[in-house]
Design a protein around this motif. Sequence first.
Motif, PDB file in Angstrom:
ATOM      1  N   ASN A   1     -10.417 -44.124  18.066  1.00 60.28           N
ATOM      2  CA  ASN A   1      -9.577 -44.271  17.027  1.00 60.28           C
ATOM      3  C   ASN A   1      -9.646 -43.619  15.720  1.00 60.28           C
ATOM      4  OD1 ASN A   1      -8.022 -45.050  19.371  1.00 60.28           O
ATOM      5  ND2 ASN A   1      -7.860 -47.148  18.620  1.00 60.28           N
ATOM      6  N   ARG A   2     -10.902 -44.084  15.373  1.00 57.11           N
ATOM      7  CA  ARG A   2     -11.419 -43.737  13.903  1.00 57.11           C
ATOM      8  C   ARG A   2     -12.667 -43.138  13.805  1.00 57.11           C
ATOM      9  NH1 ARG A   2     -11.776 -48.432  10.317  1.00 57.11           N
ATOM     10  NH2 ARG A   2     -12.260 -49.517  12.080  1.00 57.11           N
ATOM     11  N   ILE A   3     -13.135 -42.271  13.054  1.00 47.95           N
ATOM     12  CA  ILE A   3     -14.142 -41.783  12.751  1.00 47.95           C
ATOM     13  C   ILE A   3     -15.023 -41.924  11.371  1.00 47.95           C
ATOM     14  CG2 ILE A   3     -15.801 -39.555  12.929  1.00 47.95           C
ATOM     15  CD1 ILE A   3     -13.837 -38.573  14.713  1.00 47.95           C
ATOM     16  N   ARG A   4     -16.039 -42.621  11.473  1.00 47.28           N
ATOM     17  CA  ARG A   4     -16.817 -42.950  10.075  1.00 47.28           C
ATOM     18  C   ARG A   4     -17.784 -42.137   9.857  1.00 47.28           C
ATOM     19  NH1 ARG A   4     -18.843 -43.984   5.963  1.00 47.28           N
ATOM     20  NH2 ARG A   4     -18.905 -46.152   4.627  1.00 47.28           N
ATOM     21  N   ARG A   5     -17.918 -41.269   8.769  1.00 47.11           N
ATOM     22  CA  ARG A   5     -18.821 -40.342   8.594  1.00 47.11           C
ATOM     23  C   ARG A   5     -19.880 -40.622   7.814  1.00 47.11           C
ATOM     24  NH1 ARG A   5     -16.968 -35.603  11.624  1.00 47.11           N
ATOM     25  NH2 ARG A   5     -14.719 -35.668  11.741  1.00 47.11           N
ATOM     26  N   CYS A   6     -20.941 -40.586   7.921  1.00 46.02           N
ATOM     27  CA  CYS A   6     -22.225 -40.815   6.919  1.00 46.02           C
ATOM     28  C   CYS A   6     -23.077 -39.786   6.630  1.00 46.02           C
ATOM     29  CB  CYS A   6     -23.060 -42.060   7.747  1.00 46.02           C
ATOM     30  SG  CYS A   6     -22.322 -43.275   8.266  1.00 46.02           S
ATOM     31  N   LYS A   7     -23.649 -39.712   5.356  1.00 44.02           N
ATOM     32  CA  LYS A   7     -24.531 -38.665   5.031  1.00 44.02           C
ATOM     33  C   LYS A   7     -25.850 -38.611   5.332  1.00 44.02           C
ATOM     34  CE  LYS A   7     -25.162 -40.922   0.556  1.00 44.02           C
ATOM     35  NZ  LYS A   7     -25.040 -40.672  -1.171  1.00 44.02           N
ATOM     36  N   ASP A   8     -26.347 -40.100   5.733  1.00 43.73           N
ATOM     37  CA  ASP A   8     -27.617 -39.977   6.033  1.00 43.73           C
ATOM     38  C   ASP A   8     -27.963 -40.938   7.089  1.00 43.73           C
ATOM     39  OD1 ASP A   8     -27.797 -41.984   4.259  1.00 43.73           O
ATOM     40  OD2 ASP A   8     -29.034 -41.155   3.087  1.00 43.73           O
ATOM     41  N   ARG A   9     -29.234 -41.068   7.564  1.00 42.70           N
ATOM     42  CA  ARG A   9     -29.713 -42.112   8.534  1.00 42.70           C
ATOM     43  C   ARG A   9     -29.471 -43.458   7.940  1.00 42.70           C
ATOM     44  NH1 ARG A   9     -30.126 -42.309  13.429  1.00 42.70           N
ATOM     45  NH2 ARG A   9     -30.726 -40.265  13.646  1.00 42.70           N
ATOM     46  N   ARG A  10     -29.794 -43.697   6.577  1.00 46.53           N
ATOM     47  CA  ARG A  10     -29.885 -45.196   6.109  1.00 46.53           C
ATOM     48  C   ARG A  10     -28.442 -45.487   6.091  1.00 46.53           C
ATOM     49  NH1 ARG A  10     -33.049 -45.448   0.645  1.00 46.53           N
ATOM     50  NH2 ARG A  10     -34.612 -45.833   2.034  1.00 46.53           N
TER      51      ARG A  10
ATOM     52  N   VAL B   1     -19.183 -43.788  14.636  1.00 47.97           N
ATOM     53  CA  VAL B   1     -19.714 -43.877  13.331  1.00 47.97           C
ATOM     54  C   VAL B   1     -20.682 -42.424  13.823  1.00 47.97           C
ATOM     55  CG1 VAL B   1     -21.426 -44.794  11.750  1.00 47.97           C
ATOM     56  CG2 VAL B   1     -19.875 -46.102  12.912  1.00 47.97           C
ATOM     57  N   LYS B   2     -20.822 -41.725  12.805  1.00 43.26           N
ATOM     58  CA  LYS B   2     -21.737 -40.434  13.019  1.00 43.26           C
ATOM     59  C   LYS B   2     -22.293 -39.845  11.730  1.00 43.26           C
ATOM     60  CE  LYS B   2     -19.807 -36.824  14.460  1.00 43.26           C
ATOM     61  NZ  LYS B   2     -18.928 -35.667  15.163  1.00 43.26           N
TER      62      LYS B   2
END
Length: 86
Positions: free
Chosen positions: A3-12, A79-80
């Motif tokens: 339903n939702r996608i949470r994008r992250c900029k790096d592995r940490r 989460v990606k």
Amino acid sequence: MANRIRRCKDRREFERVVDDFVTTGYTVTSRGEDNALLIKKGKHTKHGLVFLLTFWFTLGLGNLIYALIPAGVEDEVMVKIDAEIL
């Protein structure tokens, strides 16, 4: 699909976000190299009411069946890591 996608900029940040979701009650259903799918299951909120209403007619059998029915998925989050975020 989630339903939702949470994008992250790096592995940490990815690991921190996944840990935050797990802390708030989500469970990891699948995890890849750069993404994770998390779900939060709902609860049977009116279990006491179902017990009172069904015990009289089924001698507790209806309550047992209700308790064994799995709760539905309340929320689903992907989460990606996205390298394009600056």
